[in-house]
Structures are given as C-alpha cells and as structure tokens.
Design an enzyme around this catalytic site. Structure first.
Site, PDB file in Angstrom:
ATOM      1  N   CYS A  52      73.655  31.073 111.970  1.00 40.58           N
ATOM      2  CA  CYS A  52      73.173  29.718 112.212  1.00 40.58           C
ATOM      3  C   CYS A  52      73.985  28.734 111.362  1.00 40.58           C
ATOM      4  O   CYS A  52      74.045  28.877 110.137  1.00 40.58           O
ATOM      5  CB  CYS A  52      71.700  29.581 111.862  1.00 40.58           C
TER       6      CYS A  52
ATOM      7  N   GLY B  74      71.515  29.210 127.437  1.00 41.54           N
ATOM      8  CA  GLY B  74      70.968  28.375 126.368  1.00 41.54           C
ATOM      9  C   GLY B  74      70.777  26.937 126.795  1.00 41.54           C
ATOM     10  O   GLY B  74      69.770  26.582 127.420  1.00 41.54           O
TER      11      GLY B  74
END
Lengths: 252, 302
Positions: free
Chosen positions: B129, B264
């Site tokens: 991330c 996504g």
C-alpha cells in the site's frame, strides 16, 4: 439505485455560468428525493474516467432536471450535449434532506451552484410551511433563481442584492425569524457551510447541511469522500451517509 | 465451456475477482450485481485494529485514472468477523481476505485469527500500500521483508497465501521469486503506482496525503508489462490487476500470464462491469473456439 440510459430532452443556458438539462429518466425520477444526487458518466470512453455527481434540481413526472456549472473537463463535455443524446446516469444516491417533522418556516440557503437542489425541495416541503430562500453568488451571473420562492439575494461584488456573503445577509435577517419554529436547509461551498454551522450551533438552530466532496463511486465502495464526525469517532462517507448532515454531526 | 481457473490449490469458478478496496465488504455492490456469478471477492484490507484512514481529500481524477490515499480505512479484524463475514459468507462466491499490517507480527496475528473462519478461502497479503506510513511500501520494496512475511504467514495457515506486489520497484519478478521461494502460493500484480497531482492555482497537492496510488486504465500498460515480466521469469500463479475496464483487457492480462484478474477502479465507474465482462469473455471464447479459459494464461507469442 440503478443505472439508466437517459435521453436528453432539452439543454439550455441559464446564465453565463450555468446550464439546465432535462433528461427522460423514469426509473430514477420515480425514486429520487430532494437533496439526493446522481452520478453521470459524460462520455462512453475512459476519459474523463469517473462519473460526476450532480444534485437533483427538480423532477417533472418522468424527467430529471439538473443545473450545473462548467468548471472542468466533464462539465464542459456535458454542456456540449444536444437534445436526443443519451446520458448514463447512476442514482438515486445519498440520503436527501429530512423534510418531515414540525417547523413552520423553511429557510433555504444556497451559494452558487449550491442552490441547485432547492427547486425540488421547495416543491416537496409541505404547503403549510413558509419558505424563504437566501441565494448568494460571486456576481449576479452566479445567482440561480430558478423556481425559488421569497428570494433574498447577495453577491460578493454587489452586482445584485446585498453586497456581501449570503451568510452575512442571513445573520442580519435572522432576528426576524427567531420567534418562529425554523428549519434551515443549506448547500454551497464549504466556507459558507462552515460559517452557517457555527451560527446554528451557537444559536441552537435546526440546520441541515448538504456537503460537497470529491468522490469516485458515489455509493460507498471507494471510501474516497470522508468527513469527520463531530463526536471524534472517525469519518462519515459524504456519498452514503450524506451528502446531507445535521449541522452538529460533522467537523469541517 | 470451462471457465474454472486454478490459483495454486484454490479453484475459482471463473477468473473474475473484485479487487480489495474497491468493493467495501461486498454489500454496496451487491445492490447492483449477483456476486455469486463472479469468481470471487477480495475484501478490503483488514488490519488487527480498526483504522480510521487518511483525512480528506482522499481522491482525485487524473487522465484516464485516479489517485487515492484512503489509508487502509477498515473496521479491524474483530468487527470484520462479527459484522461483515455473515454477509460475505452467504454470497456463494470465493472470499479472499486481504490483510494489511504495520509489523510482521501483526500480519501473522491477523492471519491466525482469520484462519479460523471457514468461509475465508485464501489470504491476499498487502505488502504494497503506498498510502500508509508504517508497513505498506516499506515492506513492499524490500525483498527480505517480503520473503519473511510470506514465510511467517504461511507458517500459520494451510490456506493459499497470495502476496500483492508493488509496481514501485525496479524488478518485480525478483519479488515474485522471493514469494515463491518462501512458500507463497501466488502473487497479485500490481498494486497502485505512487503518483501525485497539484493544483496550479493554489500550488497545493490535490490530495491531503500529497502522494497517492494511481489506478485506472492509465496504468494498464505498466501492469501488463509487470505481469509479463513475472510470467517470463518465475513459475508462480499470477492474478493480474491494473486498469481493467472490459473483457478485452482481461484477455490481454491472461495472455501475458495472469491466471485470474481483479477488477478495481472500474467498479466505481460501472458497478455492473464484472457481469458484463463475464458475458464478453464467453462470447470471445466461443468466437475463438477456446474450450478452457485457463488455456489463455501465458499464451503469448513473442
């Protein structure tokens, strides 16, 4: 919540800054409440990529009416659409204003394009309730008076109405309403909402704020539109928990 | 037509997964589509304790893409098991639980707790991330750390472990190799790319975190190149991610080496996308006389 291919019935310029667009969208028109919004895909390509959120301005039978300003690539494309073109609309989204309950005066405060959700709200507020509209804008070209009642105007440059912000004008007039049971509905830029929030908290006024925020999805999956809870317990999502919040529930 | 695909020991009914962080905990998108039709859902990153996430503004649009700095906002493992799993387990689709952490111990602890939940079929470990100070890329661009996390997490679960790799490295295949060498079952490639965007009038960054993760069709060519690089260098199942908008993108990812894919950003634009993509894939396979969709994987001709 549905995605509807909606046909444009008309598109017109309201002023140098604002456009009004009417679309045939029966599924969403049937469901939508004042203060809710729709996410519109302005092209069928990947540029611009995301849908754009637009407040519902009014509903006329099977038609949805939006008012928008041209401030970026998406709204520029939207402004070039023609009657008969199709728009891909996702809605209804968000929670909408709470109209129910006891109050005898509704005060609508809108700044710039923030006035957009008020025509439908005006239509839906009970006829027993008086309505006063405070409409502000940078110049007279930024005032949206479409379908509004009992209008008080303010412009930053003094080109029409009171010379100053709409909140300055509202503060001056507030003493005239204080003996009534009022409910405030507000939508506009964050500094305007913040100033109004402060007044409503100080004076314990019943006040609902429609908050603006950049968002991607509009229905809670991207988590891109947080607004801090006033109780310190994390964030609300503007798209799903809002865009309307009671003034005491959020921190700007 | 056989749409089933295998990711190590995990069998998916089809190669379409919904990516972590783009479908919440499933309930919002379930209002649009029948989630039982898709191959699986990868949950939002779960951490040991709840995370509030980053302050606004968290997202902004870029040319054919978007930047996000959500900051792993999530309810934490305890509330996830109590309040979110009951909905997810009734979906009749494969649930892959994505785990984020700030320390290796936290990855292990989180996996241990979630391992008890039968309805979770596999774990995807987020070591990449770009939007958190601790964990995130600190791990994702450190070969040794990725290896150790893979090994430690594998030691506490028999379920498949997928490591979600960062593209913000010079050779992603080295990371895929480390995952394989340490017992990892598969890799997801790619997570978002570090990007930024500034307002030219205020000279301030458009998102509060200054940088964010770039996603959307703008990153697809990069993602394809990373998947191809892994595919050519390491024998490990790959789940392709990065800017997939339609069925043609899925085919492209499979050709360059993906066994399955994750959707996504497209979910934000078109919540029906996964179902439309499945229909498109079916037509493509019919047209191309492909009997098994898994035959597409790494079928590239160079």
């Amino acid at each position: 919540m549905v995605i509807e291919k909606a046909r444009i019935e008309s598109i017109q310029k309201l002023s140098n800054y604002y456009y009004l667009i009417e679309v045939f969208s029966p599924l969403i028109a049937k469901e939508i409440k004042p203060g809710q919004f729709c996410n519109i895909k302005v092209t069928d390509t990947n540029y611009p990529l995301l849908r754009r959120p637009f407040s519902i301005c009014d509903v006329d039978a099977n038609k949805l009416i939006f008012v928008f300003d041209v401030h970026g690539e998406g709204t520029k494309i939207l402004s070039s659409k023609k009657k008969g073109d199709e728009l891909d609309i996702l809605g209804p989204l968000g929670n909408g204003f709470t109209i129910e309950g006891k109050y005898d005066l509704a005060i609508l405060i809108g700044g710039g394009i923030g006035t957009a959700p008020f025509p439908y709200l005006t239509k839906k507020i009970s006829s027993d309730v008086d309505i006063i509209s405070f409409i502000g804008g940078r110049t007279k070209e930024h005032l949206i008076k479409y379908q509004m009642k009992n209008i008080h105007l303010a412009t930053d440059d003094g080109s029409e109405g009171f010379h100053g912000t709409i909140i300055d004008l509202f503060k001056m007039e507030l003493k005239n309403f204080i003996n009534k049971k009022i409910r405030i509905f507000a939508c506009g830029p964050t500094p305007m909402l913040k100033a109004l929030q402060q007044i409503s908290l100080e004076q314990n006024l019943d006040c609902q704020l429609s908050v603006e925020c950049a968002m991607a999805c509009g229905f809670g999956i991207c988590q891109g539109c947080p607004i801090e809870k006033s109780n310190g317990d994390g964030y609300y999502l503007v798209c799903k928990d809002g865009p309307i919040f009671d003034a005491d529930k959020i921190l700007f | 037509m056989d749409f089933k695909v295998k990711i190590g020991s995990l069998t998916l009914k089809n190669p379409i997964l919904l990516a972590s962080g783009t479908v919440g905990y499933g309930n919002e998108i379930a209002e649009f589509i029948d989630l039982s039709k898709i191959g699986g859902i990868v949950t939002k990153s779960i951490s040991l304790k709840p995370r509030k996430g980053n302050p606004p503004q968290r997202i902004c649009e870029t040319p054919s893409g978007m930047l996000n700095a959500i900051g792993l906002a999530n309810v934490g493992v305890e509330i996830f098991l109590k309040e979110k799993i009951p909905f997810l387990k009734n979906l009749n689709t494969t649930i892959i639980c994505n785990i984020a952490a700030s320390t290796i111990e936290e990855y292990v602890e989180c996996t241990k707790i979630l391992n008890e939940e039968e309805s979770i079929a596999a774990f995807e470990i987020n070591v990449s991330c770009p939007n958190v100070k601790e964990g995130g890329l600190e791990f994702g661009n450190n070969l040794e750390a990725v290896g150790r996390i893979t090994e430690k997490v594998k030691s506490v679960t028999n379920k498949p472990v997928i490591i979600k790799l960062s593209p913000n490295v010079s050779r992603i295949s080295d990371f895929a190799k480390v995952v394989k060498d340490n017992g990892g079952d598969a890799v997801s490639a790619i997570n978002t790319l570090v990007g930024t965007s500034f307002n030219i009038w205020t000279r301030k960054p458009k998102i509060k975190n200054i940088t964010g993760g770039l996603s959307g069709p703008a990153i697809k060519p990069i993602a394809l190149a990373k998947v191809l690089e892994i595919s050519r260098n390491v024998d490990i199942p790959i789940i392709g991610i990065g800017g997939i908008m339609d069925w043609k993108d899925v085919v492209e990812f499979m050709i360059v080496g993906a066994s399955a894919v994750q959707l996504g950003t497209v979910n934000f634009v078109n919540p029906y996308a996964s179902i439309e993509i499945l229909d498109g894939l079916k037509n493509y396979c019919e047209k191309m006389s492909i009997k098994k969709i898994s035959d597409l994987t790494a079928s590239y001709i160079l």
